[in-house]
Design a protein around this motif. Structure first.
Motif, PDB file in Angstrom:
ATOM      1  N   LEU A 145       1.235  -1.018   0.180  1.00 48.78           N
ATOM      2  CA  LEU A 145       0.045  -0.345   0.084  1.00 48.78           C
ATOM      3  C   LEU A 145       0.922   1.448   0.340  1.00 48.78           C
ATOM      4  O   LEU A 145       2.265   0.526   0.321  1.00 48.78           O
ATOM      5  CB  LEU A 145      -0.872   0.135   1.114  1.00 48.78           C
ATOM      6  CG  LEU A 145       0.050  -0.021   2.217  1.00 48.78           C
ATOM      7  CD1 LEU A 145      -1.309   0.765   3.872  1.00 48.78           C
ATOM      8  CD2 LEU A 145       0.044  -0.664   3.019  1.00 48.78           C
ATOM      9  N   GLN A 146      -0.105   2.363  -0.565  1.00 51.87           N
ATOM     10  CA  GLN A 146       0.958   3.850  -0.539  1.00 51.87           C
ATOM     11  C   GLN A 146      -0.007   4.413  -0.152  1.00 51.87           C
ATOM     12  O   GLN A 146       0.038   4.838   1.713  1.00 51.87           O
ATOM     13  CB  GLN A 146       1.614   4.106  -2.066  1.00 51.87           C
ATOM     14  CG  GLN A 146       2.319   2.840  -2.136  1.00 51.87           C
ATOM     15  CD  GLN A 146       2.899   3.839  -3.568  1.00 51.87           C
ATOM     16  OE1 GLN A 146       3.114   4.367  -4.005  1.00 51.87           O
ATOM     17  NE2 GLN A 146       3.194   2.503  -4.785  1.00 51.87           N
ATOM     18  N   CYS A 147      -0.713   4.946  -0.420  1.00 53.98           N
ATOM     19  CA  CYS A 147      -2.124   6.134   0.440  1.00 53.98           C
ATOM     20  C   CYS A 147      -2.980   5.507   0.978  1.00 53.98           C
ATOM     21  O   CYS A 147      -2.853   5.644   1.882  1.00 53.98           O
ATOM     22  CB  CYS A 147      -2.197   7.168  -0.752  1.00 53.98           C
ATOM     23  SG  CYS A 147      -3.636   5.694  -1.595  1.00 53.98           S
ATOM     24  N   GLY A 148      -3.056   4.165   0.167  1.00 54.42           N
ATOM     25  CA  GLY A 148      -4.560   3.508   1.636  1.00 54.42           C
ATOM     26  C   GLY A 148      -5.792   3.026   1.437  1.00 54.42           C
ATOM     27  O   GLY A 148      -6.214   2.496   2.506  1.00 54.42           O
ATOM     28  N   ILE A 149      -5.796   4.384   0.507  1.00 56.58           N
ATOM     29  CA  ILE A 149      -7.390   4.400   0.343  1.00 56.58           C
ATOM     30  C   ILE A 149      -8.040   3.196  -0.029  1.00 56.58           C
ATOM     31  O   ILE A 149      -9.455   2.648   0.348  1.00 56.58           O
ATOM     32  CB  ILE A 149      -7.560   5.464  -0.739  1.00 56.58           C
ATOM     33  CG1 ILE A 149      -7.468   6.782   0.102  1.00 56.58           C
ATOM     34  CG2 ILE A 149      -8.956   5.293  -1.415  1.00 56.58           C
ATOM     35  CD1 ILE A 149      -8.808   7.534   0.717  1.00 56.58           C
ATOM     36  N   CYS A 150      -7.198   2.135  -0.873  1.00 58.74           N
ATOM     37  CA  CYS A 150      -7.487   1.030  -1.136  1.00 58.74           C
ATOM     38  C   CYS A 150      -7.883  -0.083  -0.589  1.00 58.74           C
ATOM     39  O   CYS A 150      -8.323  -1.314  -0.961  1.00 58.74           O
ATOM     40  CB  CYS A 150      -7.237   0.429  -2.198  1.00 58.74           C
ATOM     41  SG  CYS A 150      -5.800   0.582  -2.387  1.00 58.74           S
ATOM     42  N   CYS A 186      -6.516   0.173  -7.017  1.00 57.24           N
ATOM     43  CA  CYS A 186      -5.476   1.218  -6.546  1.00 57.24           C
ATOM     44  C   CYS A 186      -5.189   1.853  -7.596  1.00 57.24           C
ATOM     45  O   CYS A 186      -4.518   1.630  -8.841  1.00 57.24           O
ATOM     46  CB  CYS A 186      -3.966   0.421  -6.184  1.00 57.24           C
ATOM     47  SG  CYS A 186      -3.479   0.780  -5.385  1.00 57.24           S
ATOM     48  N   ARG A 187      -4.671   2.877  -7.391  1.00 54.57           N
ATOM     49  CA  ARG A 187      -3.607   3.705  -8.203  1.00 54.57           C
ATOM     50  C   ARG A 187      -2.641   4.188  -8.109  1.00 54.57           C
ATOM     51  O   ARG A 187      -1.555   4.658  -8.718  1.00 54.57           O
ATOM     52  CB  ARG A 187      -4.620   5.492  -8.525  1.00 54.57           C
ATOM     53  CG  ARG A 187      -4.866   5.395  -7.113  1.00 54.57           C
ATOM     54  CD  ARG A 187      -5.238   7.299  -7.343  1.00 54.57           C
ATOM     55  NE  ARG A 187      -4.892   8.151  -6.160  1.00 54.57           N
ATOM     56  CZ  ARG A 187      -5.437   9.537  -5.880  1.00 54.57           C
ATOM     57  NH1 ARG A 187      -5.770  10.001  -7.251  1.00 54.57           N
ATOM     58  NH2 ARG A 187      -4.604   9.930  -5.063  1.00 54.57           N
ATOM     59  N   CYS A 188      -1.991   3.358  -6.370  1.00 49.99           N
ATOM     60  CA  CYS A 188      -0.363   4.017  -6.582  1.00 49.99           C
ATOM     61  C   CYS A 188       0.180   3.318  -6.695  1.00 49.99           C
ATOM     62  O   CYS A 188       1.338   3.043  -6.890  1.00 49.99           O
ATOM     63  CB  CYS A 188      -1.035   3.833  -4.780  1.00 49.99           C
ATOM     64  SG  CYS A 188      -1.922   5.078  -4.290  1.00 49.99           S
ATOM     65  N   THR A 189      -0.202   1.594  -6.023  1.00 54.38           N
ATOM     66  CA  THR A 189       0.401   0.100  -6.644  1.00 54.38           C
ATOM     67  C   THR A 189       0.914  -0.389  -7.781  1.00 54.38           C
ATOM     68  O   THR A 189       2.241  -0.636  -7.330  1.00 54.38           O
ATOM     69  CB  THR A 189       0.390  -0.348  -5.103  1.00 54.38           C
ATOM     70  OG1 THR A 189      -1.241  -1.628  -5.398  1.00 54.38           O
ATOM     71  CG2 THR A 189       0.379  -0.128  -4.147  1.00 54.38           C
TER      72      THR A 189
HETATM   73  S1  FES Z   1      -2.351   2.444  -2.046  1.00 55.83           S
HETATM   74 FE1  FES Z   1      -3.287   4.134  -3.479  1.00 55.83          FE
HETATM   75  S2  FES Z   1      -5.072   3.734  -3.801  1.00 55.83           S
HETATM   76 FE2  FES Z   1      -4.106   1.838  -3.464  1.00 55.83          FE
END
Ligand code: FES
Ligand SMILES: Cc1cc2nc3c(=O)[nH]c(=O)nc-3n(C[C@H](O)[C@H](O)[C@H](O)COP(=O)(O)OP(=O)(O)OC[C@H]3O[C@@H](n4cnc5c(N)ncnc54)[C@H](O)[C@@H]3O)c2cc1C
Ligand code: FES
Lengths: 288, 158
Positions: B99-104, B136-139
């Motif tokens: 995870l990065q931002c963690g929203i998902c 997920c838009r980060c990982t």
């Molecule tokens: S960790 Fe940012 S949307 Fe999945």
């Protein structure tokens, strides 16, 4: 807005019929809640059908299957007898959105929403499925192809609900298949969808068939000429080419960002051939 | 609109709440019950950030009405860790930096737990298809898939 969750079909019908404003049935809500959110519908009454036992049951009846009007795709995909008898219907249900969406989305909801691209509708039509419709004047059975009447319009009258979808008994050596084309591998709307149901004789000759196309016209298209092209054949190349030509000829598609008229017309023929071959192999017992 | 009084069970605990007839279960969980682990990414069933279980079935809580929760069993991310002890999936997400931002993340954890209950030994392809509705838009997904596969192995006791 009011919310009701009756426990009998009669109560649901009388609530829907008695509402002077706009009443909406709620099965899985995967279309209805999106429409509520965007303001496309603003009902005065929502009637949740999921507390009605017949609406959430899958039962075998007279050799066929009766699927309640709010049975989620996920329940269908856990029913081994249903998957064995109707693999094409089940693969269409398996294409409806994500795991989460399949946890709620029903065949009846997919049908009543009447999107031209609805995935389960061509599969149900190929299966000669009927919808049992219950309303203030009693109950009637309607061929699935006669339920959608336009883009997001259906032929249900005020107060009517789909209590169940009936999949008829299967002769020996029968099976079905559904294929769709999407630009991605998951989570997209069909550019073309094609359902084929087939019955073979002992020698492997097609004795009965039904072919239906989605997303190529305002409503689902039954392609009788396509079925005729393969009945009496063992799906030799000539028969398959005739099937493809009939399917392309049945298309009255639109141009949109997902596909041009030419592309849809061509792909309809290609998918019909492939779906027919899959249904054939399943009916012949070559594949599951 | 007149509010509805709903009795339900959330993560095993009996819960009562009042809600509007058109209020989503997601909004009820977040705004009325303070269970803000369930996230809103889209509100239209596309992203899976709001994933919860209803009677054991994985669903998007943004596409469920709060009123539908009457008498049902709701499972949310808050029910996953046992006190201070993280679930294996949560531990593996940390270890694999899934995870990065963690929203998902809460939605993916709830969805992955539902998968492993149904299929304790999934292939990578099965995990990817099961989670196709969790965006997920980060990982870039790879670490998520590896964390789920690793958790599955550990949970099987292998
Ligand atoms: S960790 Fe940012 S949307 Fe999945
Ligand atoms: C993220 C996402 C992805 C999707 N992907 C696909 C896809 O790939 N393919 C596809 O075909 N669809 C897709 N859909 C659309 C939707 O999930 C399907 O159309 C689904 O089958 C609708 O069923 P439901 O039970 O949720 O219907 P609901 O939302 O409950 O109802 C839909 C409509 O039908 C009416 N209705 C429902 N049940 C009955 C009944 N028994 N009697 C009378 N009227 C009834 C409702 O009043 C409403 O107008 C997707 C939706 C989402 C949110
Ligand atoms: S917030 Fe529910 S799916 Fe995106």
């Amino acid at each position: 807005m009011r919310f009701e969750a009756p426990e009998t079909v009669e109560a649901a019908v009388s609530l829907m019929a008695g509402e002077p404003g706009n009443a909406q049935a709620l099965a899985g809500g995967t279309d209805l809640l999106v429409q509520l959110k965007t303001g496309r519908v603003s009902p005065d009454l929502i009637v949740d059908l999921k507390r009605i036992p017949s609406m959430v049951a899958i039962t075998q009846e007279d050799g066929g299957f009766r699927l309640g009007g709010a049975v989620p795709a996920a329940d269908m995909l856990e029913d081994d007898a249903l998957k064995a008898a109707w693999p094409g219907i089940c693969e269409a249900a398996h294409l409806v959105g994500s795991t989460q969406v399949m946890g709620r989305a029903s065949l009846a909801g997919n049908l009543c929403t009447s999107s031209p691209a609805a995935d389960t509708v061509p599969a149900m039509v190929a299966a000669s499925a009927t919808a049992r419709i219950v309303g203030p004047d009693g109950s009637r059975d309607l061929a699935v192809e006669d339920v959608p009447s336009g883009v997001q319009k259906n032929s249900l009258k005020k107060g009517e609900v789909v209590e169940s979808i009936y999949l008829p008994p299967r002769p020996a050596r029968s099976s079905d298949a559904y294929l769709r084309f999407i630009p991605r591998t998951e989570m997209d709307i069909a550019v073309v969808g094609c359902g084929v149901s087939i019955t073979l004789d002992e020698g492997g000759i097609v004795t009965d068939a039904k072919v239906a196309l989605g997303a190529v016209a305002i409503t689902v298209q039954v392609v009788e000429a396509g079925a005729k092209a393969i009945i009496g054949s063992k799906l030799e190349d000539a028969a398959l080419d005739a099937l493809a030509a009939a399917c392309s000829a049945a298309c009255k598609p639109i141009n949109d960002k997902r596909g041009t008229i030419e592309f849809r017309t061509d792909v309809a023929g290609v998918l019909a051939k492939r779906a027919a071959k899959i249904a054939y192999d399943r009916a012949a017992g070559v594949t599951a | 609109m007149s509010q509805l009084q709903i009795s339900t069970t959330v993560n095993g605990d009996p819960v009562e709440f009042l809600c509007e007839p058109d209020e989503s279960l997601m909004d009820v969980l977040r705004d009325r019950l303070g269970l803000t682990g369930t996230k809103e990414g889209c509100g239209s069933g596309d992203c899976g950030a709001c994933s919860v279980t209803v009677d054991g079935r994985l669903v998007c809580s943004c596409l469920v009405l709060g009123a539908e929760a009457q008498g049902r069993q709701i499972g949310t991310i808050e029910g996953m860790a046992k006190g201070e002890k993280l679930h294996v999936l949560q531990q593996k997400f940390l270890e694999h930096a899934a995870l990065q931002c963690g929203i998902c993340t809460p939605g993916i954890l709830v969805a992955a737990e539902a998968l492993l209950k149904e299929n304790p030994d999934p292939t990578e392809t099965e995990v990817r298809y099961w989670l196709a509705g969790n965006l997920c838009r980060c990982t870039g997904y790879d670490k998520i898939i590896r964390a789920v596969m690793d958790a599955a192995t550990e949970m099987r006791g292998a």
